[in-house]
Design a protein around this motif. Structure first.
Motif, PDB file in Angstrom:
ATOM      1  N   GLN A 151       0.869  -1.184   0.000  1.00  0.00           N
ATOM      2  CA  GLN A 151       0.000   0.000   0.000  1.00  0.00           C
ATOM      3  C   GLN A 151       0.903   1.230   0.000  1.00  0.00           C
ATOM      4  O   GLN A 151       1.492   1.582   1.018  1.00  0.00           O
ATOM      5  CB  GLN A 151      -0.903  -0.014   1.224  1.00  0.00           C
ATOM      6  CG  GLN A 151      -1.966  -1.087   1.156  1.00  0.00           C
ATOM      7  CD  GLN A 151      -2.835  -1.075   2.393  1.00  0.00           C
ATOM      8  OE1 GLN A 151      -2.515  -1.710   3.393  1.00  0.00           O
ATOM      9  NE2 GLN A 151      -3.919  -0.324   2.333  1.00  0.00           N
ATOM     10  N   GLU A 199       0.516   4.369   0.087  1.00  0.00           N
ATOM     11  CA  GLU A 199       0.304   5.478   1.033  1.00  0.00           C
ATOM     12  C   GLU A 199       0.872   5.108   2.409  1.00  0.00           C
ATOM     13  O   GLU A 199       1.360   5.969   3.135  1.00  0.00           O
ATOM     14  CB  GLU A 199      -1.170   5.883   1.101  1.00  0.00           C
ATOM     15  CG  GLU A 199      -2.152   4.849   1.581  1.00  0.00           C
ATOM     16  CD  GLU A 199      -2.513   3.809   0.515  1.00  0.00           C
ATOM     17  OE1 GLU A 199      -1.989   3.877  -0.619  1.00  0.00           O
ATOM     18  OE2 GLU A 199      -3.308   2.913   0.826  1.00  0.00           O
ATOM     19  N   LEU A 200       0.819   3.814   2.758  1.00  0.00           N
ATOM     20  CA  LEU A 200       1.379   3.410   4.050  1.00  0.00           C
ATOM     21  C   LEU A 200       2.916   3.350   3.984  1.00  0.00           C
ATOM     22  O   LEU A 200       3.594   3.641   4.969  1.00  0.00           O
ATOM     23  CB  LEU A 200       0.808   2.054   4.482  1.00  0.00           C
ATOM     24  CG  LEU A 200      -0.707   2.056   4.727  1.00  0.00           C
ATOM     25  CD1 LEU A 200      -1.168   0.712   5.271  1.00  0.00           C
ATOM     26  CD2 LEU A 200      -1.112   3.158   5.698  1.00  0.00           C
ATOM     27  N   ARG A 205       4.738   5.354   2.186  1.00  0.00           N
ATOM     28  CA  ARG A 205       5.164   6.754   2.306  1.00  0.00           C
ATOM     29  C   ARG A 205       5.116   7.211   3.759  1.00  0.00           C
ATOM     30  O   ARG A 205       5.993   7.933   4.236  1.00  0.00           O
ATOM     31  CB  ARG A 205       4.276   7.671   1.459  1.00  0.00           C
ATOM     32  CG  ARG A 205       4.579   7.593  -0.024  1.00  0.00           C
ATOM     33  CD  ARG A 205       3.627   8.510  -0.799  1.00  0.00           C
ATOM     34  NE  ARG A 205       3.630   8.218  -2.217  1.00  0.00           N
ATOM     35  CZ  ARG A 205       4.515   8.720  -3.069  1.00  0.00           C
ATOM     36  NH1 ARG A 205       5.458   9.542  -2.660  1.00  0.00           N
ATOM     37  NH2 ARG A 205       4.458   8.401  -4.345  1.00  0.00           N
ATOM     38  N   THR A 245       1.303  12.098   3.536  1.00  0.00           N
ATOM     39  CA  THR A 245      -0.048  11.874   2.980  1.00  0.00           C
ATOM     40  C   THR A 245      -0.467  12.872   1.898  1.00  0.00           C
ATOM     41  O   THR A 245      -1.523  12.709   1.315  1.00  0.00           O
ATOM     42  CB  THR A 245      -1.199  11.819   4.024  1.00  0.00           C
ATOM     43  OG1 THR A 245      -1.535  13.137   4.452  1.00  0.00           O
ATOM     44  CG2 THR A 245      -0.882  10.922   5.193  1.00  0.00           C
ATOM     45  N   PRO A 286      -5.435   7.232  -2.462  1.00  0.00           N
ATOM     46  CA  PRO A 286      -5.351   5.910  -3.082  1.00  0.00           C
ATOM     47  C   PRO A 286      -6.731   5.496  -3.590  1.00  0.00           C
ATOM     48  O   PRO A 286      -7.744   5.981  -3.085  1.00  0.00           O
ATOM     49  CB  PRO A 286      -4.909   5.003  -1.931  1.00  0.00           C
ATOM     50  CG  PRO A 286      -5.253   5.737  -0.675  1.00  0.00           C
ATOM     51  CD  PRO A 286      -5.218   7.199  -0.999  1.00  0.00           C
ATOM     52  N   THR A 289      -7.824   2.349   6.005  1.00  0.00           N
ATOM     53  CA  THR A 289      -6.581   2.996   5.582  1.00  0.00           C
ATOM     54  C   THR A 289      -6.260   4.181   6.494  1.00  0.00           C
ATOM     55  O   THR A 289      -5.119   4.352   6.933  1.00  0.00           O
ATOM     56  CB  THR A 289      -6.698   3.469   4.122  1.00  0.00           C
ATOM     57  OG1 THR A 289      -7.048   2.336   3.320  1.00  0.00           O
ATOM     58  CG2 THR A 289      -5.390   4.049   3.624  1.00  0.00           C
ATOM     59  N   LEU A 308      -3.039   4.644   9.028  1.00  0.00           N
ATOM     60  CA  LEU A 308      -2.141   5.809   9.029  1.00  0.00           C
ATOM     61  C   LEU A 308      -2.029   6.409  10.429  1.00  0.00           C
ATOM     62  O   LEU A 308      -0.949   6.792  10.874  1.00  0.00           O
ATOM     63  CB  LEU A 308      -2.649   6.869   8.043  1.00  0.00           C
ATOM     64  CG  LEU A 308      -2.423   6.564   6.563  1.00  0.00           C
ATOM     65  CD1 LEU A 308      -3.203   7.537   5.682  1.00  0.00           C
ATOM     66  CD2 LEU A 308      -0.936   6.618   6.220  1.00  0.00           C
ATOM     67  N   TRP A 340      -4.888  14.152   1.623  1.00  0.00           N
ATOM     68  CA  TRP A 340      -5.093  13.757   0.238  1.00  0.00           C
ATOM     69  C   TRP A 340      -5.720  14.917  -0.545  1.00  0.00           C
ATOM     70  O   TRP A 340      -6.406  15.763   0.031  1.00  0.00           O
ATOM     71  CB  TRP A 340      -5.993  12.523   0.151  1.00  0.00           C
ATOM     72  CG  TRP A 340      -5.352  11.301   0.750  1.00  0.00           C
ATOM     73  CD1 TRP A 340      -4.020  11.067   0.871  1.00  0.00           C
ATOM     74  CD2 TRP A 340      -6.023  10.176   1.325  1.00  0.00           C
ATOM     75  NE1 TRP A 340      -3.817   9.840   1.464  1.00  0.00           N
ATOM     76  CE2 TRP A 340      -5.016   9.276   1.749  1.00  0.00           C
ATOM     77  CE3 TRP A 340      -7.369   9.835   1.498  1.00  0.00           C
ATOM     78  CZ2 TRP A 340      -5.332   8.055   2.355  1.00  0.00           C
ATOM     79  CZ3 TRP A 340      -7.675   8.627   2.089  1.00  0.00           C
ATOM     80  CH2 TRP A 340      -6.669   7.741   2.519  1.00  0.00           C
TER      81      TRP A 340
END
Lengths: 377, 367
Positions: A271, A273-274, A276, B174, B179, B190, B194, B208
């Motif tokens: 993933q 985004e994770l 990053r 982020t 995504p 998700t 995070l 985002w």
């Protein structure tokens, strides 16, 4: 130790970038041209900034041999620099910088980059170490580069050595990745179904004018643009050769494990985004606080995350004959703490950026890389 | 619509940390909020269906706030980057526990250039649909950024980018296209991952470029620099609303989200930040470089029916015509700077442009 494991471990080679500093003022100076005139062209090359030189090792199967050559190359560069009143520093960044004094290398490609990327290029005063693991098969290199993305932040944490940027303490263990992030095509590599699809994507980026050549793909891990390897690009330059050797050993074990996984058709779940987020965490705290564990995504103390990673790689490390060396180097690295922490300690004790530069110069010069005595038996 | 503004000292052109004092004297504290830095202030309009009413409210908010800023000896200014700030400026952070915590955790990122953006909230009450809308918006972010690019100057010089804000803002974790997410549950998982990773402190830090709002029944589009004028902001809001309406129709008819290659999407976003409206854009689906205006034309072709249905087509067409004639916010900053090569004068000019009634065209047409 010796070649107890498989007959042909994956080869590893290293490209190291060094800052060129004036030993009197300890400032970064744009004098790489002069230095490079005295160094063999096949091993040393210029970089974007005229304050940076790059050294290239050969590929090796034994980590001890890699360490030996890196030490030799450093010795060569240090001798040449010495005669010019210069020193070389292997670290992500240096604390004493005068922006106006520095100029981009006089090379048409770099001039073009300055034109295209403007402010991004001017502030690119950072050095990284790239580790190449030999994978002849480009299809596999493309698959592995994507699948390994979650592990890159942990390797970054081991290398963190850029707390200072443009003269200030950033609060980060490594500010270099944050400088990189501003370029297009930096970060975890997306998934591509095949080498052809990857090559097509690169061709598209070039056609679109975003980048000028494949060398400008700056993914954290990528198939190399010029040799049959997969290349780890996320790490800061490391003052101590032993840290590079450790990272190289871990990287080739990760590559070996992922190659097996690809061959066996094991699924994966990257993933971006994770990844990053985990990269940010590693850049922020290095070895001194928590990292995001790639296995499960929970924050844990850095030593625990790294310990779990090393344990998980035991079969591959043993098979390459690296287990004893890598576990010993891991223990040393964790006991020593990150380069960033050492730099800050010196700064706090002596109160000066010049002392930080002296520390980095001295560490870059050290020839007693930790594994040598044990490995020579 | 949320608009973020800088406060500048008219004598120096540099940021002025006076938000707290201005907050104390505004009459509509519900519509004015503090921002991360003490030199920034934000307005939040009411929700409107009639964009004429939105325009009147934005003009009134800008006008009131501008007056309050003048009384405090500074100038309210709508630009994405502060021309004299740089990546180690260390402008003081607003005195608020959450902001102090962010400053501590994010170190040099938080000390770097401050950024002013504008966020459009479009009502999408169904959470599943809101997640889908974000998926469908992804290929359009570069075009939306190009349309609103309004931050070419940083560190006392031209950055070479039309939106330096987009580049500087990109340092925060982020920041980027959301995504592709399959469901509201996956969105939740998700965001939770995070937060659990410790990398963001709370849901409000999911930066985002579009996200289902964490506190309103809306999709929040966060890609734009703050627009130079209220009129441009309203036209931008109309475009975003029509785009959301258009993709909602796709979603309801079962059209899957477009899947631009990730690397190209990022490249297109970078290209939009560099060139803005005046240069080349990159079609993120085909990877073809085209004049940025061609991407805008493509967007207009796509959302034209929705704009017409909302009654916004004439207003948006006229505003785009003016942008084409006079240049984007970024191009106008550069043109004003080029007249006298004086950045300080340019900052003062931006303050006049921000305040209602400022006629943006005159100095440029006269040149």
């Amino acid at each position: 130790m010796g070649m107890a494991g498989q007959a042909n471990p994956i080869t590893v080679g290293v490209e190291e970038e060094f800052h060129v500093v004036d030993v009197q003022t300890r400032h970064l100076v744009p004098r790489s041209g002069l230095l490079l005139e005295q160094l063999p062209q096949d091993r040393f090359s210029p970089e974007l900034q005229r304050s940076v030189v790059e050294a290239n090792s050969s590929p090796f199967t034994r980590l001890e041999d890699l360490a030996g050559e890196l030490t030799d190359l450093r010795r060569m560069a240090i001798r040449a620099a010495d005669g010019l009143g210069l020193g070389i520093v292997a670290a992500g960044s240096v604390p004493l910088v005068d922006l106006e004094a520095l100029k981009i290398s006089p090379d048409p490609r770099y001039e073009q980059m300055l034109d295209d990327y403007q402010a991004l290029t001017r502030e690119q005063l950072i050095c990284g170490t790239q580790v190449h693991a030999g994978i002849g098969d480009r299809e596999l290199a493309v698959a592995v580069a994507h699948r390994l993305a979650p592990w890159a932040p942990v390797l970054l944490a081991l290398s963190t050595s850029s707390p200072y940027w443009l003269g200030q303490d950033t609060g980060y263990a490594a500010y270099r990745p944050l400088v990189w992030q501003r370029w297009p095509t930096a970060g975890p590599m997306p998934e591509y179904a095949s080498a052809a699809e990857y090559d097509e994507a690169i061709a598209e980026l070039i056609r679109s004018g975003t980048i000028t050549d494949p060398g400008m793909i700056y993914f954290d891990i990528r198939p190399s643009a010029h040799v049959p390897t997969v290349e780890l690009r996320i790490c800061d330059s490391c003052p101590l050769v032993s840290d590079i050797v450790l990272i190289a050993g871990l990287f080739r074990a990760l590559v070996a494990r992922e190659l097996e996984a690809v061959r066996e058709g094991r699924p994966h779940d990257v993933q971006p985004e994770l990844v990053r987020a985990a990269t940010w965490r590693a850049a922020r705290s290095g070895l001194e606080d928590e990292l995001v564990d790639p296995d499960g995504g929970d924050p844990r103390p850095a030593a625990e995350v790294i310990g779990r990673m090393v344990d998980g790689l035991r079969p591959q490390l043993e098979s390459a004959g690296d287990w004893e060396l890598v576990t010993a180097l891991t223990r040393e690295a964790l006991a020593r703490g990150s380069s960033s922490a050492r730099q800050r300690k010196v700064f706090a004790r002596d109160g000066g950026a010049a002392d930080v530069v002296d520390l980095l110069l001295a560490e870059t010069q050290r020839e007693d890389w930790a594994g040598a005595p044990a490995g020579a038996a | 619509m949320e608009e973020e503004f800088f406060l500048f000292d008219p004598r120096t052109g540099r940021t002025a940390p006076r938000a707290a004092r201005i907050m104390a004297e505004v009459r509509r504290p519900d519509r004015v909020q503090r921002e991360f830095a003490a030199c920034q202030i934000e307005t939040a309009s009411s929700p409107h269906t009639d964009l004429g009413a939105l325009r009147r409210e934005l003009v009134r908010l800008r006008s009131e706030l501008s007056g309050a800023a003048r009384r405090e000896g500074c100038r309210l200014t709508a630009c994405g980057s502060a021309p004299f700030e740089h990546s180690a400026s260390d402008a003081p952070v607003a005195d608020e526990p959450r902001y102090r915590r962010i400053a501590r955790v994010y170190g040099a990122i938080a000390r770097g250039e401050k950024c002013c953006g504008c966020h459009v909230h479009v009502e999408v009450p169904d959470r599943e649909e809101a997640v889908q809308v974000c998926n469908h918006l992804r290929p359009w972010f570069p075009t939306l950024l190009a349309l609103t690019a309004n931050s070419p100057f940083t560190a006392g010089r031209d950055s070479g980018y039309a939106s330096w804000r987009a580049v500087a803002w990109g340092r925060w974790p982020t920041v980027g296209p959301p995504p592709l997410l399959g469901s509201a549950a996956e969105y939740r998982a998700t965001v939770d991952a995070l937060i659990r990773s410790g990398v963001i402190l709370d849901e409000a830090m999911v930066y985002w470029l579009a996200r289902p709002s964490h506190h309103l029944p809306t999709v929040e589009v966060r890609v734009a620099d703050v627009c130079a004028t209220a009129e441009e902001a309203v036209a931008y809001a109309a475009i975003v609303r029509a785009l959301v309406a258009t993709v909602l129709r796709d979603i309801r008819s079962g059209t899957p989200p477009p899947r631009p290659p990730e690397a190209l999407l990022e490249a297109a976003y970078w290209r939009a930040a560099r060139d803005g409206l005046e240069g080349e854009g990159l079609d993120p689906v085909t990877g073809t470089p085209v004049p940025a205006w061609r991407l805008v034309d493509g967007l207009m072709a796509r959302i034209g029916p929705a704009l017409a249905a909302a009654g916004d087509l004439p207003m948006v067409t006229e505003r785009l015509f003016l942008l084409r004639c006079l240049g984007s916010g970024a191009a106008r900053q550069r043109a004003v700077y080029d007249q006298r090569r004086n950045l300080h004068d340019m900052v003062a000019w931006m303050g006049r442009q921000t305040a209602p009634g400022a006629v943006t065209a005159v100095p440029l047409l006269a040149s």
